[in-house]
Structure formats: C-alpha cells, structure tokens
Design a protein around this motif. Structure first.
Motif, PDB file in Angstrom:
ATOM      1  N   UNK A  17      12.344 -22.389-134.913  1.00  0.00           N
ATOM      2  CA  UNK A  17      11.185 -21.764-135.552  1.00  0.00           C
ATOM      3  C   UNK A  17      10.089 -22.785-135.808  1.00  0.00           C
ATOM      4  N   UNK A  18      10.485 -24.064-135.957  1.00  0.00           N
ATOM      5  CA  UNK A  18       9.495 -25.113-136.147  1.00  0.00           C
ATOM      6  C   UNK A  18       8.554 -25.247-134.970  1.00  0.00           C
ATOM      7  N   UNK A  19       9.046 -25.017-133.751  1.00  0.00           N
ATOM      8  CA  UNK A  19       8.195 -25.090-132.553  1.00  0.00           C
ATOM      9  C   UNK A  19       7.066 -24.075-132.644  1.00  0.00           C
ATOM     10  N   UNK A  20       7.387 -22.866-133.092  1.00  0.00           N
ATOM     11  CA  UNK A  20       6.381 -21.807-133.207  1.00  0.00           C
ATOM     12  C   UNK A  20       5.409 -22.109-134.345  1.00  0.00           C
ATOM     13  N   UNK A  21       5.927 -22.573-135.473  1.00  0.00           N
ATOM     14  CA  UNK A  21       5.061 -22.910-136.608  1.00  0.00           C
ATOM     15  C   UNK A  21       4.075 -24.016-136.243  1.00  0.00           C
ATOM     16  N   UNK A  22       4.582 -25.054-135.599  1.00  0.00           N
ATOM     17  CA  UNK A  22       3.722 -26.184-135.236  1.00  0.00           C
ATOM     18  C   UNK A  22       2.639 -25.754-134.249  1.00  0.00           C
ATOM     19  N   UNK A  23       3.006 -24.879-133.310  1.00  0.00           N
ATOM     20  CA  UNK A  23       2.030 -24.424-132.311  1.00  0.00           C
ATOM     21  C   UNK A  23       0.923 -23.598-132.964  1.00  0.00           C
ATOM     22  N   UNK A  24       1.281 -22.659-133.852  1.00  0.00           N
ATOM     23  CA  UNK A  24       0.245 -21.839-134.494  1.00  0.00           C
ATOM     24  C   UNK A  24      -0.628 -22.689-135.414  1.00  0.00           C
ATOM     25  N   UNK A  25      -0.030 -23.665-136.115  1.00  0.00           N
ATOM     26  CA  UNK A  25      -0.804 -24.497-137.038  1.00  0.00           C
ATOM     27  C   UNK A  25      -1.822 -25.362-136.308  1.00  0.00           C
ATOM     28  N   UNK A  26      -1.485 -25.783-135.106  1.00  0.00           N
ATOM     29  CA  UNK A  26      -2.370 -26.671-134.352  1.00  0.00           C
ATOM     30  C   UNK A  26      -3.174 -25.938-133.269  1.00  0.00           C
ATOM     31  N   UNK A  27      -3.022 -24.616-133.197  1.00  0.00           N
ATOM     32  CA  UNK A  27      -3.812 -23.830-132.253  1.00  0.00           C
ATOM     33  C   UNK A  27      -3.380 -23.962-130.819  1.00  0.00           C
ATOM     34  N   UNK A  28      -2.126 -24.314-130.584  1.00  0.00           N
ATOM     35  CA  UNK A  28      -1.635 -24.468-129.217  1.00  0.00           C
ATOM     36  C   UNK A  28      -0.955 -23.180-128.750  1.00  0.00           C
TER      37      UNK A  28
END
Length: 637
Positions: A318-329
């Motif tokens: 779930x961290x992969x998804x959180x990090x992507x949304x937070x950084x706009x990737x």
C-alpha cells in the motif's frame, strides 16, 4: 525526481496499532525517505515512528507555526519535499493547503473544510445529484428543535467533523435526539483532546435519514483526477445502534457485477463533485433495494486496518500507492484479486479495567495475525459516549479447512476479562479522572503500594494481610486509579457493619476500635451503616484527588442502599495549637466554627457535606494529632 530518493512528509503519524503497518509499507520502499510532522505530540505519542523517520517537525495547529517550522526545517536540511500525505481525518484539509502552498500534488482542487466537514460535503453532493440520505445540520439546541419538529424517526445523529463513529447514534424519538445532540456536539477522544489541539473542529451536528441495508466501503485511488477502484469492502457493524465496527471483509463477496457498476458510477459522480485529484479515498455506502446510497466520503486511506486486508488480498504494498499519489506519479492499479481476507475486532461494552487477556491462539495456516490492543491493568473509558472499546483483532484468510470459525473467534473475544468500574470522576483542575473500582485480588499489588506509601508505620501491611481483609469483607475495599496513567492513587477500607466481627483478621479489629467512635461502635451490626477505617491517597496524587475519591465513594455507597457512612479523621495541626494551650475540646469547637483549619476536615465537612460527631481520644498512633481524631458522618438516605 529521477535518480534520487523521494522525500515524503507524513502529517500526523496516528495510533501505532492502526498506523504502523502503513508506515512500515512506506518505509520498505527503497526510493523513499519519510519525514513526520505533528501538532498532537502532547496527547498522542509519536516516539514509535523514530525507526522509520528521517526527521520530525513539531508545531501547533492553532497558529501558522506549521509553515514556519517547515520552512526552517527545509532550510536547515537544504532540501524540499516531493510529496505530503496524511491518513488522519482532521488533518486532511491542512495537508491539502500545505500541498498547495508548496506547489505539490494536491488532494483536491477544492479548499477548506469541504474536504472533511460532513455537512459541507452533503451540500456539494446534493448539488451534484448524488444519491444520499436526506439531512439537516444544526449547531444549537434551538436550531435542533426548530428543524426536527416534524422529524420522521429513526434518524442518525453524528458530529460533522469527528471520526471512528465517535458520537454517532441511531435515535428513535425526540428525547433521545436531544441527548444524542449534546453528545455529538462536544464528542472527542478524552485522552487526545483533539478539539483543543486542532482548534478548528466545528461544533455542529448532522441529523440524517436512517438508511437500512448492507454496508460497504469503496477503496479508491485517485490519480491526476481520475478514480480507480481498488476494491469494495464488506462492513459488519454491531446491532447496538451505535455503528460500532465488528469486522471488515475484502473484497466483498455478495455483490453482483451490476451492483459493482452502480457503485462505480456513484463513486465517480461523488469524486467529481468534490474534485479529488491525487489521493486514496474511503467511500462508505449502503445498498437499499439494489441501489447504492452514499453515507460519507473520506479523502484519505481507509482506517480499521483495511489497508492490511488490501495488501494481503491483492498482493500489493500500500506504501507504493500512497507514495505515488503523494508525489503525483502514475499508479499501477492491481488487477488480480487473491484470497479474501477478514479482520475481526474484539470489543468490550464495559468501561473498566482489563484484568486478563487471552494468550495468542495456536498457529494455523489461515490465521494471519492476532494482536491484543490492551494489557492487564489498562483502563477502558469512552468519556460518556456509548459504543465499545477495542480489545484486539484477528486477521484471517477466508475459506479453507484451516480458517478460524465464527465460534472460535467469539471464544477468543470472550477470553478478554474486563472488570467494570464503579464510576469515573474528574479530579478538579486537572485533565485526569479517577477510575473507581471494588478492589479484588488483582488489585493486591496496588493496594499494598498505596498503604505502604501512606502508612509506613503499619509494617503488617502485606499482600497477604490485604488479601485476607478483602476476603473477609467482600466489596468493602475500594480503589481508585488514574485514568491517564493507570497508576493507583487512593484506597478506602469500608466496614459493612453487619460483617464487623470479620475484622478479627491481623488485628484490624483493634485498629477499627480506635478509628470508630464508641457510640457508633455500639451500632456495629446495623446493615445499612458503613464505617470507613482507612482512606488513603498517595503523596504524589494530584491535588483534589482525595475530594474526588471521597465524593465518588459516597455516591456509590448511596447507590448500594446504605444510609450512613462514618469515619474518623486525623487532625495533624492540633499539636502546635496544643502547645499554645488549646485543649482538644476547644480545638474541636474551633474547627466547627472556622477558627482553626484542617485540610481533611475541610474536605470531609465543608466539601463533602459530612457532620462532625465527636472526638475519639485514643486514635491510631499519631503524634501530630496527639492520638486524637474527629468522627464524621454522612447521611445518605
């Protein structure tokens, strides 16, 4: 960002039990450095994040110190953040504004409280034609009465800006409505004090139409404004009318493809109305006659460890998804679903002390996790808000011969032993409360600790003698603990006079004969009278503990049908007056008429309403009072 690590700031770490799995998933990413910012450190411990954190920023929500502290931190570290995220509900609008100020991907194009205030959200969704319950919002009892004169019950009452079903109630008539309104208006976690720390949590209440039907939540990833469903969770709530969550199952197993299409359309319409851009969302709904009705939207990752179910069922971090949304990737949305997983919460409807917890069940292939949220000695308290306290949880894979049965999970829940509290009482001028209990064998160490701290001369006080006293006089010993620290603060030994002869244990009869006025002793077998032969509070107890404890004990004795409570108090200031020629009768008269002062006399007579009943001339050995005491009586009935 290509070629370097992404720096992500997490606004509020939250509760360790529920949030550490999320933080751990983020920390496992090889290209992410985590930083944390918190304005709640005075009530919510943040030390647990240190192994995962590259830096910590402490600030206050009641001023602009977040922005100042953040600027200073970035200058000192010669760095900038690539993304900001929060999974804590009251911080969502703060995170969104911070993202905007720093030029980072935002949660929503909208600004302000419309991201989390349920009343504002309802109005936006209503304007967009989204199916939802009828509703009204009020902020005063006058508004409530005017708006609900013709209300059709039942209705649901909830705070507009709280979380975790706190203060939410199913109401069936006008009398219940006003009671629920007052609870919801000030609802807060007593030990977190969120209203004070955030400073902007609205004192508003939402009154909604009650929607019946099975309950679900939709877990969605929004990337660059486009919602993508991760899956749908089946939610199970208690039948108490307080909407306490009992279990979650991901993915839901009882929806048709047509149901999923309808739900997807509802999610898309609601997300468009709220202009979500880059975030995970948690949308709660009920199915009524095959039609999804939106209950509420949270523009952050689901709570209740649903994220753990997602990880186990979809095989994702779930961290992969959180990090992507937070950084706009771009987000890689998983398409395959593995085995369904369920979390079962173990709950208690009792306010009191945890006496024992079950040992972990034996390992079995489909039981993934069993965690107790409490330990023996923990005190459960809901601040007058009905509902349950969480004791623990179990996560298991659904299906298969090794899956735990419903009966086995219920047995596990029933293995948590909680002793009910007599009452909880505020200690004046502190945020703390006393938790008052009838003492049992599990309280022996605490009772011994109190008595040895208060009466060092009483060498005979040991766990053994205390146990004998408890067994000889069942329900006669009361003990109070600090609600905030769980430490023992005070104890009281009351003698049910019909059991007076049972005091012939370890010379307690001798102590009682000294502590009780002779004329009272003559009525020793009257069942509705109680004599207190020992009341003690530890030297480190907050000022006001004795008063709160005594008043709580008197209230309890009255509820037990007692008509009189009496005890003898020490008068430690008498010695210095005696040296000046004041005899005991003059001192007693002076206390009664306010010429002399004893703190314990003030407490017993002035504050607690006791009546002085005479002098005990050979009181328990006390040089300062010259072995004199004053008997005080409280008439309860």
């Amino acid at each position: 960002m290509s070629g370097r690590r992404r720096r992500i700031l997490v606004l509020e770490a939250g509760s360790r039990i529920y949030k550490e799995p999320i933080v751990r998933s983020l920390h496992e990413l090889s290209d992410v450095d985590l930083y944390f910012a918190s304005g709640l450190t005075s009530t919510i411990p943040i030390e647990w994040v240190k192994p995962y954190s590259s830096g910590l920023i402490v600030f206050s929500y009641n001023d602009d110190s977040l922005y100042t502290a953040l600027d200073r931190f970035c200058i000192e570290k010669a760095m900038r953040f690539d993304g900001i995220l929060t999974y804590v509900e009251p911080s969502v609008h703060v995170a969104n504004e911070l993202q905007r100020r720093l030029g980072l991907p935002v949660i929503s194009a909208r600004r302000g409280k419309s991201l989390r205030n349920k009343w504002q959200m309802r109005r936006l969704l209503q304007a967009a034609g989204v199916r939802q319950p009828t509703f009204i919002g009020v902020s005063s009892i006058k508004e409530l009465r005017a708006a609900t004169k013709t209300a059709r019950f039942p209705v649901v009452v909830k705070p507009t800006e709280m979380m975790a079903s706190l203060g939410v109630a199913l109401v069936r008539n006008h009398l219940q409505l006003e009671e629920a309104f007052h609870r919801a208006l000030d609802a807060d976690f007593w030990d977190e004090d969120l209203r004070t720390l955030y400073g902007d949590i609205a004192k508003e209440v939402l009154i909604e139409e009650y929607i019946q039907g099975p309950e679900y939540s939709v877990e969605t990833v929004v990337s660059d404004g486009r919602p993508h469903l991760l899956g749908i969770t089946k939610k199970y709530s208690s039948a108490s009318g307080r909407f306490d969550e009992v279990a979650h199952r991901f993915p839901a197993h009882d929806l048709s493809q047509n149901d999923v299409r309808k739900i997807s359309a509802l999610v898309e319409a609601s997300h468009g109305a709220l202009e979500f851009k880059n975030t995970l969302t948690h949308t709660e709904l009920r199915m009524r006659d095959g039609v999804p009705i939106l209950m509420e939207i949270n523009c952050r990752l689901a709570g209740g460890l649903i994220s753990t179910l997602i990880e186990r069922s979809l095989g994702v971090n779930i961290g992969t998804i959180l990090a992507a949304t937070a950084t706009g990737q771009p987000v890689d949305i998983p398409r395959k679903t593995g085995s369904a997983h369920e979390i079962r919460f173990f709950n208690s409807s009792i306010d009191g002390m945890v006496v024992s917890i079950p040992p972990p069940p034996p390992p079995r292939a489909n039981l993934c996790e069993f965690i107790s949220h409490v330990k023996p000695g923990d005190i459960l308290f809901r601040n007058g808000l009905t509902g349950v306290s969480r004791l623990g949880h179990a996560i298991h894979c659904v299906g298969g011969p090794n899956s735990p049965t419903d009966a086995s999970l219920r047995r596990l829940e029933s293995s948590f032993l909680v002793k009910p509290a007599i009452c909880f009482r505020s200690i004046p001028k502190t945020r703390d409360r006393l938790a008052l209990f009838v003492a049992g064998e599990e309280d022996l160490p605490a009772l011994t600790q109190i008595e040895q701290a208060c009466w060092p001369e009483r060498q005979a006080t040991t766990p053994k003698t205390t146990l004998e006293r408890i067994r000889a006089n069942e329900q006669s010993t009361l003990i109070a603990y600090s609600l905030s620290s769980g430490l023992p603060l005070a104890s009281l030994v009351g003698v049910p006079l019909k059991e007076f002869n049972a005091l012939r244990v370890q010379k307690w009869d001798h102590y009682a004969s000294l502590a009780i006025n002779e004329k009272h002793l003559a009525r020793a077998r009257e069942a509705k009278n109680v004599y207190v032969i020992s009341i003690s509070s530890v030297p480190t107890a907050p000022r006001g503990t004795g008063s709160a404890f005594l008043m709580a004990a008197l209230d309890w004795y009255q509820k037990q049908g007692k008509i009189q409570v009496a005890y003898t108090i020490r008068i430690p200031n008498f010695s210095k007056h005696f040296k000046q020629g004041v005899n005991i009768d003059e001192y007693y008269d002076g206390l009664r008429h306010g010429r002399y002062r004893e703190d314990i006399y003030q407490l017993a007579v002035r504050h607690a309403g006791g009546t002085p009943c005479g002098i005990v001339s050979e009181y328990y050995d006390d040089p300062d009072s010259l072995n004199c005491g004053i008997t005080v009586s409280h008439k309860l009935g």
